[in-house]
Design a protein around this motif. Structure first.
Motif, mmCIF file in Angstrom:
data_model
loop_
_atom_site.group_PDB
_atom_site.id
_atom_site.type_symbol
_atom_site.label_atom_id
_atom_site.label_comp_id
_atom_site.label_asym_id
_atom_site.label_seq_id
_atom_site.Cartn_x
_atom_site.Cartn_y
_atom_site.Cartn_z
ATOM 1 N N ALA A 236 0.829 -1.210 0.000
ATOM 2 C CA ALA A 236 0.000 0.000 0.000
ATOM 3 C C ALA A 236 0.862 1.257 0.000
ATOM 4 O O ALA A 236 0.594 2.210 -0.744
ATOM 5 N N LEU A 237 1.878 1.279 0.825
ATOM 6 C CA LEU A 237 2.768 2.445 0.848
ATOM 7 C C LEU A 237 3.468 2.618 -0.494
ATOM 8 O O LEU A 237 3.637 3.735 -0.979
ATOM 9 N N GLY A 238 3.855 1.517 -1.101
ATOM 10 C CA GLY A 238 4.472 1.593 -2.411
ATOM 11 C C GLY A 238 3.527 2.155 -3.456
ATOM 12 O O GLY A 238 3.929 2.958 -4.312
ATOM 13 N N GLU A 239 2.262 1.736 -3.407
ATOM 14 C CA GLU A 239 1.270 2.270 -4.342
ATOM 15 C C GLU A 239 1.096 3.774 -4.150
ATOM 16 O O GLU A 239 1.029 4.534 -5.119
ATOM 17 N N LEU A 240 1.008 4.204 -2.905
ATOM 18 C CA LEU A 240 0.805 5.636 -2.637
ATOM 19 C C LEU A 240 2.015 6.468 -3.048
ATOM 20 O O LEU A 240 1.869 7.634 -3.443
ATOM 21 N N GLU A 241 3.198 5.877 -2.984
ATOM 22 C CA GLU A 241 4.413 6.600 -3.355
ATOM 23 C C GLU A 241 4.792 6.411 -4.819
ATOM 24 O O GLU A 241 5.768 6.996 -5.291
ATOM 25 N N GLY A 242 4.027 5.604 -5.527
ATOM 26 C CA GLY A 242 4.329 5.370 -6.928
ATOM 27 C C GLY A 242 5.609 4.587 -7.154
ATOM 28 O O GLY A 242 6.321 4.808 -8.137
ATOM 29 N N SER B 188 16.438 -2.846 10.557
ATOM 30 C CA SER B 188 17.272 -1.667 10.772
ATOM 31 C C SER B 188 16.354 -0.444 10.838
ATOM 32 O O SER B 188 15.406 -0.339 10.061
ATOM 33 N N PRO B 189 16.624 0.481 11.754
ATOM 34 C CA PRO B 189 15.793 1.682 11.780
ATOM 35 C C PRO B 189 16.066 2.545 10.556
ATOM 36 O O PRO B 189 17.201 2.657 10.094
ATOM 37 N N HIS B 190 15.047 3.129 10.007
ATOM 38 C CA HIS B 190 15.160 4.116 8.928
ATOM 39 C C HIS B 190 15.774 3.527 7.660
ATOM 40 O O HIS B 190 16.748 4.040 7.113
ATOM 41 N N VAL B 191 15.195 2.433 7.173
ATOM 42 C CA VAL B 191 15.575 1.911 5.858
ATOM 43 C C VAL B 191 14.985 2.844 4.807
ATOM 44 O O VAL B 191 13.787 3.147 4.832
ATOM 45 N N THR B 192 15.798 3.311 3.871
ATOM 46 C CA THR B 192 15.367 4.297 2.883
ATOM 47 C C THR B 192 15.184 3.649 1.514
ATOM 48 O O THR B 192 15.625 2.517 1.282
ATOM 49 N N PRO B 193 14.583 4.373 0.566
ATOM 50 C CA PRO B 193 14.443 3.835 -0.803
ATOM 51 C C PRO B 193 15.773 3.495 -1.460
ATOM 52 O O PRO B 193 15.797 2.691 -2.408
ATOM 53 N N TYR C 146 13.007 -1.542 1.151
ATOM 54 C CA TYR C 146 12.343 -0.347 1.688
ATOM 55 C C TYR C 146 10.907 -0.649 2.085
ATOM 56 O O TYR C 146 10.466 -0.316 3.198
ATOM 57 N N LEU C 147 10.154 -1.278 1.200
ATOM 58 C CA LEU C 147 8.740 -1.513 1.477
ATOM 59 C C LEU C 147 8.513 -2.642 2.471
ATOM 60 O O LEU C 147 7.535 -2.619 3.222
ATOM 61 N N SER D 57 1.474 4.533 9.891
ATOM 62 C CA SER D 57 0.074 4.126 9.776
ATOM 63 C C SER D 57 -0.792 5.311 9.362
ATOM 64 O O SER D 57 -1.834 5.126 8.720
ATOM 65 N N TRP D 58 -0.344 6.503 9.691
ATOM 66 C CA TRP D 58 -1.079 7.716 9.348
ATOM 67 C C TRP D 58 -1.081 8.009 7.845
ATOM 68 O O TRP D 58 -1.859 8.816 7.361
ATOM 69 N N ASP D 59 -0.198 7.362 7.103
ATOM 70 C CA ASP D 59 -0.162 7.559 5.649
ATOM 71 C C ASP D 59 -1.152 6.666 4.916
ATOM 72 O O ASP D 59 -1.386 6.855 3.710
ATOM 73 N N LEU D 60 -1.731 5.693 5.597
ATOM 74 C CA LEU D 60 -2.580 4.705 4.945
ATOM 75 C C LEU D 60 -4.060 4.981 5.201
ATOM 76 O O LEU D 60 -4.444 5.429 6.283
#
Length: 256
Positions: A101-107, A169-174, A181-182, A196-199
Motif C-alpha cells: 500500500a505504501l508503495g502504491e501511494l508513493e508510486g 534496521s531503523p530508517h531503511v530508505t528507498p 524499503y517496502l 500508519s497515518w499515511d494509509l
C-alpha cells in the motif's frame, strides 16, 4: 589494486560476515536513525490524533493489494505456513499489505512477488534461530531454500535475502531498493504503527479483518526480548534498549 570494500550494514553480505553483530561506530550511526524515527513517529501520531493525517484523503483499490500468485509466492507461503505460528503468519501477511500500500501511494515500482516472499519469510528466524547470530540470517536461509526450489536468479535471491536481513534496521530508505524499503516500512506499520497515518483506514481495517492480530503485541514483545538477549550486540537489543521498542509495540494503533 584490489580494494576491500565493507558491505552495507544490514545486507545479506554484511549479515553473513558479522552475524548481525554491530561495532561501536555502527551502533552510534543507528542511534541517530532511531532518533529520526522517534521524531517522525511523534509528528505522525499528533497528525493522526487531530485527524490531519495524509491517509484520510488517500484511496487504494483493494485489487491493487492482492497477493501475487506464482511459483515463488506459493513456495514462500508453504514455507512460512510450515514454520510460523498463526500470530506471526498473520503479521507477515499484513506486512505485505501495508508495504504494498505504501508503495502504491508513493508510486514505487516494486517486484511484488519478491516483496510478498520477503514479507512471508522475514520472521521465520524468530522461530528457527539459535546460537548468537541475528535471527534474520535464519530467515534468509529459509528464503534461500525457497529461491533454490523455484529456480530464482542469483540477483533476485540476493534482493530477497537482503530485504529480509535489513528489514529491522531503523530508517531503511528507498536507496536500499524497493523490496527492502517496502518490507521494512510494512513491518513498521504493523509492529509499532510507524507511518500508519499515511494509509487509508480501510486498508488498515481490512488487513486486520483478513489476518487477525491474535494478541500479536504481547507475542512479539516477548519474542523481541528473547532475540535481544540472545544477540546482545545486535539491532534488536539496540532498538529495545534505546528505541523504547516494547513501549512502541504496546502503543501501536491497533486493538487486540
Amino acid at each position: 589494486m584490489t580494494m576491500n570494500v565493507e558491505p552495507t550494514l544490514g545486507t545479506i553480505d554484511w549479515s553473513r560476515r558479522t552475524g548481525g553483530r554491530l561495532e561501536r561506530g555502527q551502533r552510534r550511526g543507528l542511534l541517530a536513525d532511531v532518533v529520526r524515527v522517534h521524531a517522525a513517529n511523534a509528528v505522525g501520531r499528533v497528525r493522526l490524533a487531530v485527524h490531519l493525517h495524509p491517509g484520510r484523503n488517500a484511496h487504494l483499490a483493494p485489487s491493487r493489494l492482492l497477493a501475487p500468485d506464482s511459483a515463488l509466492t506459493r513456495a514462500a507461503t508453504h514455507a512460512a505456513t510450515r514454520v510460523l505460528p498463526s500470530v506471526l503468519l498473520g503479521h507477515s501477511h499484513r506486512t505485505y499489505t501495508f508495504g504494498r500500500a505504501l508503495g502504491e501511494l508513493e508510486g514505487i515500482d516494486v517486484d511484488t512477488e519478491l516483496l510478498y516472499a520477503a514479507a512471508l519469510l522475514h520472521d521465520t528466524g524468530l522461530v528457527l534461530a539459535a546460537g548468537t547470530d541475528d535471527f534474520t540470517l535464519a530467515s534468509a536461509r529459509v528464503a534461500w531454500d525457497v529461491a533454490e526450489e523455484v529456480g530464482l536468479s542469483t540477483a533476485a535471491t540476493e534482493t530477497l535475502q537482503t530485504a529480509i536481513t535489513m528489514h529491522h534496521s531503523p530508517h531503511v530508505t528507498p536507496d536500499a531498493g524497493p523490496v527492502a524499503y517496502l518490507l521494512s516500512a510494512g513491518a513498521g506499520v504493523d509492529v509499532v504503527g510507524i507511518r500508519s497515518w499515511d494509509l487509508p483506514t480501510s486498508v488498515l481495517d481490512s488487513a486486520v479483518t483478513d489476518h487477525p492480530r491474535e494478541g500479536f503485541k504481547k507475542y512479539f514483545a516477548r519474542a523481541w526480548a528473547d532475540e535481544a538477549a540472545r544477540v546482545p550486540e545486535g539491532r534488536a537489543r539496540l532498538l529495545r534498549q534505546y528505541g523504547a521498542f516494547t513501549t512502541a509495540v504496546r502503543l501501536a494503533p491497533f486493538d487486540e
